[in-house]
Motif scaffolding. Structure first.
Motif, PDB file in Angstrom:
ATOM      1  N   ALA A 167      12.737 -32.900 -12.659  1.00  0.00           N
ATOM      2  CA  ALA A 167      13.448 -32.475 -13.873  1.00  0.00           C
ATOM      3  C   ALA A 167      14.941 -32.763 -13.774  1.00  0.00           C
ATOM      4  CB  ALA A 167      13.200 -30.992 -14.127  1.00  0.00           C
ATOM      5  N   SER A 198      18.188 -25.336 -20.420  1.00  0.00           N
ATOM      6  CA  SER A 198      16.780 -25.589 -20.743  1.00  0.00           C
ATOM      7  C   SER A 198      15.947 -25.672 -19.475  1.00  0.00           C
ATOM      8  CB  SER A 198      16.635 -26.887 -21.548  1.00  0.00           C
ATOM      9  OG  SER A 198      17.207 -26.752 -22.837  1.00  0.00           O
ATOM     10  N   VAL A 199      16.426 -26.457 -18.529  1.00  0.00           N
ATOM     11  CA  VAL A 199      15.673 -26.620 -17.287  1.00  0.00           C
ATOM     12  C   VAL A 199      15.547 -25.281 -16.564  1.00  0.00           C
ATOM     13  CG1 VAL A 199      15.674 -27.698 -15.011  1.00  0.00           C
ATOM     14  CG2 VAL A 199      16.311 -29.047 -17.024  1.00  0.00           C
ATOM     15  N   THR A 201      15.837 -22.217 -17.759  1.00  0.00           N
ATOM     16  CA  THR A 201      15.031 -21.245 -18.494  1.00  0.00           C
ATOM     17  C   THR A 201      13.542 -21.514 -18.324  1.00  0.00           C
ATOM     18  OG1 THR A 201      16.776 -20.995 -20.163  1.00  0.00           O
ATOM     19  CG2 THR A 201      14.555 -20.302 -20.775  1.00  0.00           C
ATOM     20  N   VAL A 202      13.151 -22.767 -18.541  1.00  0.00           N
ATOM     21  CA  VAL A 202      11.722 -23.100 -18.461  1.00  0.00           C
ATOM     22  C   VAL A 202      11.191 -22.871 -17.048  1.00  0.00           C
ATOM     23  CG1 VAL A 202      10.017 -24.943 -18.655  1.00  0.00           C
ATOM     24  CG2 VAL A 202      11.800 -24.704 -20.404  1.00  0.00           C
ATOM     25  N   ILE A 203      11.937 -23.336 -16.053  1.00  0.00           N
ATOM     26  CA  ILE A 203      11.459 -23.201 -14.672  1.00  0.00           C
ATOM     27  C   ILE A 203      11.409 -21.732 -14.255  1.00  0.00           C
ATOM     28  CG2 ILE A 203      11.956 -23.684 -12.266  1.00  0.00           C
ATOM     29  CD1 ILE A 203      11.183 -26.244 -13.372  1.00  0.00           C
ATOM     30  N   ARG A 205      11.388 -18.964 -15.994  1.00  0.00           N
ATOM     31  CA  ARG A 205      10.359 -18.197 -16.707  1.00  0.00           C
ATOM     32  C   ARG A 205       8.962 -18.702 -16.297  1.00  0.00           C
ATOM     33  NH1 ARG A 205      11.704 -17.583 -22.665  1.00  0.00           N
ATOM     34  NH2 ARG A 205      11.531 -19.835 -22.574  1.00  0.00           N
ATOM     35  N   GLY A 206       8.892 -20.036 -16.046  1.00  0.00           N
ATOM     36  CA  GLY A 206       7.602 -20.630 -15.676  1.00  0.00           C
ATOM     37  C   GLY A 206       7.063 -20.120 -14.356  1.00  0.00           C
ATOM     38  N   ILE A 207       7.965 -19.723 -13.455  1.00  0.00           N
ATOM     39  CA  ILE A 207       7.493 -19.187 -12.170  1.00  0.00           C
ATOM     40  C   ILE A 207       7.481 -17.659 -12.187  1.00  0.00           C
ATOM     41  CG2 ILE A 207       8.352 -21.207 -10.919  1.00  0.00           C
ATOM     42  CD1 ILE A 207      10.729 -19.507  -9.976  1.00  0.00           C
ATOM     43  N   GLY A 208       7.703 -17.097 -13.377  1.00  0.00           N
ATOM     44  CA  GLY A 208       7.620 -15.639 -13.496  1.00  0.00           C
ATOM     45  C   GLY A 208       8.754 -14.901 -12.840  1.00  0.00           C
TER      46      GLY A 208
END
Lengths: 210, 210
Positions: A167, A198-199, A201-203, A205-208
């Motif tokens: 990313a 963006s990177v 936030t997504v990462i 949140r993506g890993i909790g």
DNA sequence: GTCTATATTTCGATAGAC
DNA sequence: GTCTATCGAAATATAGAC
């Protein structure tokens, strides 16, 4: 008595010339690839006669090797942000910030590295098998610990690291594509901040982790 | 009377030779770069005399151009999985699956594409400015609609697309690095499934879709 | 359509004057 | 240390017999 001073001057000139050549080589190797780069192009960009390149660096391959080594050092330093973090939000967040900054300010280095790996790492295979392997093992252990401590969701640390590399480096390696899709204009300061956010936030949140 | 048959045979031979040359060229261009690739290498891999390559493709650049076009078609087809999806879980999930499958089965094409873009897209700049720009605009609109409908968190669609491209193509473009970090062995079927799941889980949870 | 032999160009590397 | 001139190797491309 004059020797030390002359040596210093000579050494300074040597360092400056080497730095000029290395900077020019990084750009040319990134834009043309190893095979497409010519010593003449690098010499022109460095503002030196072609023969001088061979005086400082015996062969094209030796010059290329130095460029790749330089880049490798930069990657390793980005890892500092990762260390001594209490959890994934700080550690991975800082790592993303650092890697994005590198993509912005060292796009040529990132491309040379990508090209080297894509072609099977003919020059830096030993680094991959030693330094990078150890580095990866260590960071994967840190991530696994965070998982075990319940600070993030159970994600395979390896695949998470690959996603982080992918990313962040994408903004350097595919910068030309991104610029084209941005109307032919480079990303602004604001857009770089948005990309970072963006990177992250997504990462995260993506890993909790958030 | 014999003409149609002879033409068919000749055409069949032509198509087969062209396909052999294109397959060989894709591999050589991926592994050596445009500048590092030689017509001799491609000819040897295709099992044909070097002169025959020039019979089918006038110049090295024309052959390269055909290879890149072929790859571009593959990328576009992956978009089909993205369409007609009710929401991000199905649409983006299927897109990740398709892109990961391409990374696994067309690693050479992915590398040639990456190399072309990294060098400033000298050959396919027009595609970037037309087809890819339109494609991106369309998909970004779909993503934005999902955001507006509350089916996912408010993420900049562009940066999400870049992340999808980066995460999936990384497994092809940096496959050698991944293999080295995997003990020098290619990913197994199981590891590919884990990679897919990791990417899908992080992304879909990262955009608040699951 | 196929292949051998070769023309032409370009590049990496070096010799040698300064 | 610097630079001009050049060598020798390698690559693209083509000519021409088959």
């Amino acid at each position: 008595m004059a020797e030390p001073i002359r040596m210093t001057k000579r050494d300074a000139a040597r360092r400056e010339n080497e730095a000029r050549i290395l900077a020019a080589a990084e750009k040319v190797f990134a834009e043309a690839g190893f095979g497409g780069a010519t010593m003449q192009l690098i010499a022109d960009m460095a503002g030196l006669p072609k023969a001088n390149l061979h005086y400082y660096f015996d062969t094209k391959e030796e010059l290329y090797r130095k460029v790749v080594q330089q880049i490798f050092e930069i990657w390793l330093h980005a890892a500092d942000s990762f260390d001594n973090a209490p959890g994934p939000v700080e550690g991975i967040g800082a790592y993303i910030d650092a890697k994005m900054d590198i993509s912005r300010h060292h796009p040529f280095g990132s491309k040379v590295w990508a090209s080297e790996v894509m072609h099977g790492a003919p020059v830096i295979q030993d680094y991959l098998e030693t330094t990078l392997r150890d580095w990866t093992k260590g960071r994967a252990a840190v991530i696994q610990r965070w998982v075990d401590e319940g600070k993030m969701a159970p994600i395979d640390p390896r695949h998470l690291l690959y996603m982080l590399w992918a990313a962040t480096q994408h903004y350097a390696d595919f910068g030309h594509q991104i610029e084209t899709l941005n109307g032919g204009r480079p990303l602004t300061d604001r857009q770089w901040r948005e990309a970072k956010e963006s990177v992250k936030t997504v990462i995260l949140r993506g890993i909790g982790a958030i």
